[in-house]
Structures are given as C-alpha cells and as structure tokens.
Design a protein around this motif. Structure first.
Motif, PDB file in Angstrom:
ATOM      1  N   ASN B 296       5.486   4.391 -20.605  1.00 59.28           N
ATOM      2  CA  ASN B 296       4.499   4.243 -19.516  1.00 59.28           C
ATOM      3  C   ASN B 296       3.067   4.451 -19.996  1.00 59.28           C
ATOM      4  OD1 ASN B 296       6.082   3.739 -17.051  1.00 59.28           O
ATOM      5  ND2 ASN B 296       6.923   5.762 -17.431  1.00 59.28           N
ATOM      6  N   GLU B 339       0.437   3.717 -14.369  1.00 55.98           N
ATOM      7  CA  GLU B 339       1.711   2.985 -14.389  1.00 55.98           C
ATOM      8  C   GLU B 339       2.795   3.808 -13.686  1.00 55.98           C
ATOM      9  OE1 GLU B 339       2.596  -0.117 -15.506  1.00 55.98           O
ATOM     10  OE2 GLU B 339       0.414  -0.332 -15.580  1.00 55.98           O
ATOM     11  N   ARG B 343       4.788   2.900 -10.190  1.00 56.32           N
ATOM     12  CA  ARG B 343       6.250   2.834 -10.132  1.00 56.32           C
ATOM     13  C   ARG B 343       6.760   3.709  -8.991  1.00 56.32           C
ATOM     14  NH1 ARG B 343       7.644   5.188 -14.698  1.00 56.32           N
ATOM     15  NH2 ARG B 343       8.755   6.859 -13.633  1.00 56.32           N
ATOM     16  N   SER B 347       8.751   2.481  -5.557  1.00 53.11           N
ATOM     17  CA  SER B 347      10.175   2.826  -5.538  1.00 53.11           C
ATOM     18  C   SER B 347      10.682   2.840  -4.109  1.00 53.11           C
ATOM     19  CB  SER B 347      10.391   4.215  -6.145  1.00 53.11           C
ATOM     20  OG  SER B 347      10.028   4.188  -7.491  1.00 53.11           O
TER      21      SER B 347
END
Lengths: 106, 358
Positions: B296, B339, B343, B347
């Motif tokens: 990441n 990043e 994410r 999610s």
C-alpha cells in the motif's frame, strides 16, 4: 596562554566517540559539537591533572606527523574555543573537576 | 543532528535508546499502554551492567522513562551512573515526586531535558485523566522547580476526546511557565495488543482542526499541500530510526526496535545488548525493510511525505503494512485519502445477521 595550562572536560556535557570523532553535547543548551581525531585525543586526555603540553607531547606528537610547536598552537586554539563554549575548563593550575558522585545531595 | 543520525546509520550504531526502568506508576492515566504491575524489574546491578553495554555500543541519547521513574528507590543512583558514562540523558516523568531538592539534584546531574505529561490546564480534566486528585497542581509545581533550576522542561500534551479542546490552554500554561510544549494526537495500543484505548483518540474532524491550526503549524500551505508520491530515493530509504539507530529496553530487559514497536528481539538478561542489536533476526528483519517493500504505502500518494510509524503498523498486524493512525494524519493534513483509507472506505460493511421473522 601560560606555559603550564591544565584542561578538564566540563561536567555539563555528554560525549561519545563515534567513528573516530568525538560527539559532544552541552547539556546547558543542547548545542552539539564534533571533534576530529586529533581534537578527540586532547578531549579524552583532558583530566585536569595533565598539563596541555604533556597531552600534546604524549597524545599528538607521538601519534601524528606534526611539529611540537604547531601541535601546541593548534591545541591552545582548540581548548580556548571549547572553553568559550563552556564545555572545557582551562586553568593555570590543576583542576579537580567535580565528580558526578560528589555533587551534594541534601 | 541530522548528520549525527546519518553517521550512526552508516556505522550501525544505536544512537538513541529509551530505557524504561519501571512500569509501576503513581498515576493511572486512562490512555496508558502499560501494565503497571512489577513482573521482575532489572536490579540496580543489572541496569548498571546494561548502561555499561549501551555506552560501549555507542549510545549517545539515553531516555530514562517508565512508568514513573522516581518510584524506583535507586532512581538517582541509576541517573548518576548514566551520567558518569557520559550519556545525554533525557527524562520522562509525571513529576509528582519532584520537589525542590529533586529538581536541584536532576540539574546537578546535567540532565539534558525533562518531559512532563500535562493533559489540560484545568485540574478537573487533567486529574480525571490521571485518576489522581491534585496531580495537575503537583506537576505544575514540579515544573516550576525544574525550570527555576535551569532545566529544559518539555510539556507533553497527548490529545484525546477528554481534553481535545484544552490544548490552547496547555500551550498558554507552558508559555506562562517558560517551558516548551509538544502536542501529540496519537493514542497508542497497549503493549499486549489490546486496542480498546484507541477509542480515546480524537476523531477525524478534530485531527483536521489540529493540522490546520496556524498556532501549531508554521507553514500551513506547505504542510497541507498536495502530497508527493515516493520517488526512487524515498523508495530505497528506510521507514524510521526504529531498529536502525534507535531501540527500546523494557524494565525486564526485553529489547524492542522502539517503545511503540513491541516486536521482541531479545533480552539483555540472556544475551549481550550488542549481540541482540547486531544479530537478532527480528532486528535485522526490521532493518531490511525499505519503503519499496511496504504494501500500500509504496504506491500511496502520501508515500513521499507520510509520517508512517512501523510500530503502529506492526500493532495493526503487519510491519510492512500501513499505520491507519498515520493515514488519518495525512488525510487530515491534505484532505486526500491514502491507499489504505480508500480501501477501508470502499470496503463493504461486515456481514450481519438480521432476524426478520420468528
């Protein structure tokens, strides 16, 4: 500077040899100093009891290719600089630096 | 100082060590990451031996911390011994046990700085966090003694939900006392991995407020500007000094890369410090990690400017992964998610079971 000159490390410093250079920090104002190999040898020998000329003879002239006169001049300049920053004590008589353990604890 | 750090890194010297001499404490701060029971502290002789080894290893900066350091009856003996070995000693304390004679003694031993935790300028807030009535008044009195004796005092102010609005008051208090003040919005998980105390951390909006406070941030446009992706030079660099030029030793002799990085690397009761420092597989694993190796983070837009803490990442489950606390800081500064945050934001919610009929 007088013929007999004694030098001692001030107690308000932290120091450590790193890669042949002495790192010194004044704990009064956190100023950091670096000494090269020759200056480090003088710093380490500055016990307050050994005259500067003896330090120069025993620790500089024997180790480095330098005339005694030149080494003495350079050493005097160095200790004056260190004294001006408050990290070395210079005197015309023997110095008994206050041992850390001897500082009064009332 | 930067040059000194670079030289230590080149020579593999542990320039800075934090030594906790006890986990016992006379406060019970709500956010503390330590277990305060004494589970077998190093003896005076063991600590002397360790200090000899640290000096031999080239350690220059020695932070003596805890727990509350003055709870050890041999505290001044340890301090004196450390100064005889010419360390640059920094103390961390709540200062409750520092009166005038203790301040004088600390000064006579040429301690470089004393950090005192202050959570608020208001007793009802500070004392509620420390769970000790009168603790603010006592710490402030101690700071006055320390300052009067010419010591460099630093007030450390950790920001939490309980005290967030008080940091300007703490800064004003520091000004009045003539001492430095640092502000830290990071609450650290407990060393045993318990993360429940993270709930005490300030929320995203409060964090943004801190990072945009012109009283705290000198160059606001620069600090909050569009981040820089890591370039080749950054990718080949190492994340922080933990395990490279710094480490941490617990009161029980356990050596970790950092106080915030509880990866066991050895114990000085069984192995010489320098052998742990030089040869511990765990220490060498930490050392081998470059920014390029970070999942990441190596491709993150914040890669060139992030303050990622590898210890917090480790406590999150992966020392090569992101530290969400630092992702939040980068987001608060710039408004651009990392990043890792992207994410997390995308999610799906965790599956839940809803009972719809009986």
């Amino acid at each position: 500077m007088t013929e007999k000159c004694y030098v001692a490390r001030d107690t308000h410093v932290a120091s450590r040899l790193m890669g042949g250079e002495m790192m010194i920090m004044s704990t009064r104002d956190s100023t950091l100093f670096t000494l090269n190999g020759v200056a480090s040898a003088i710093w380490e020998a500055a016990d307050g009891k050994t005259p500067l000329d003896e330090i120069v003879t025993d620790h500089i002239c024997k180790e480095y290719d330098v005339s005694r006169e030149q080494a003495m001049m350079d050493a005097e300049t160095l200790v004056e600089q260190l004294a001006s920053h408050g990290i070395m004590i210079v005197s015309d008589h023997e110095i008994v630096p206050p041992e850390i353990s001897q500082v009064s604890w009332k | 100082m930067h040059e000194m750090g670079a030289k230590a890194l080149r020579l593999g010297i542990p320039l800075a060590v934090q030594l906790d001499i006890t986990y016992r404490c006379n406060e019970r701060c709500v956010h503390c990451y330590l277990d305060h029971d004494d589970r077998g502290e190093m003896t005076t002789v063991e600590i002397e031996g360790l200090l000899d080894q640290l000096a031999e290893a080239g350690v220059f900066f020695l932070t003596i911390s805890g727990g509350e350091v003055l709870l050890r009856k041999d505290f001044f003996h340890i301090l004196e011994y450390a100064r005889k070995r010419s360390f640059c000693v920094r103390l961390k304390t709540n200062a409750l046990m520092i009166g005038e004679k203790e301040a004088e003694r600390i000064r006579s031993l040429a301690v470089e700085s004393v950090q005192v935790s202050i959570y608020s300028h208001r007793p009802e807030v500070h004392d509620a966090i420390t769970k000790v009535t009168g603790s603010l008044a006592r710490s402030i009195q101690a700071i006055r003694f320390l300052h009067q004796h010419g010591l460099h005092v630093i007030i450390a102010n950790v920001l939490m939900v309980q005290n967030f609005g008080d940091y300007p008051g703490v800064r004003a208090l520091a000004d009045e006392l003539g001492v430095q003040c640092t502000i830290d919005p990071t609450v650290t998980p407990m060393m045993d991995g318990n993360r429940s105390i993270l709930n005490l951390g300030i929320d995203r909006e409060s964090l943004k407020e801190v990072f945009h406070d012109t009283a705290l941030v000198k160059d606001l446009p620069d600090s909050c500007s569009v981040p820089i992706t890591a370039d080749e030079e950054v990718l080949d660099s190492t994340p922080c000094s933990a395990g490279h030029t710094a480490c941490y030793v617990s009161p029980y002799g356990d050596v970790y890369p950092c106080v915030q990085f509880p990866l066991p690397t050895g114990n000085v009761r069984k192995t010489k410090f320098l052998d742990i420092w030089n040869y511990s597989p765990q220490m060498n694993e930490v050392r081998a990690i470059t920014i390029r190796d970070l999942t990441n983070c190596s491709v993150c837009v914040h890669g060139g400017s992030c303050s990622r803490c590898p210890g917090l990442a480790f406590m999150e489950g992966n020392m090569r992964g992101p530290s969400t606390a630092d992702c939040e800081k980068s987001f608060a500064r710039t408004g651009i998610p990392s990043e890792n945050l992207k994410r997390k934001m995308s999610s799906p919610s965790a599956p839940t079971l809803v009972q719809i009929s009986t």
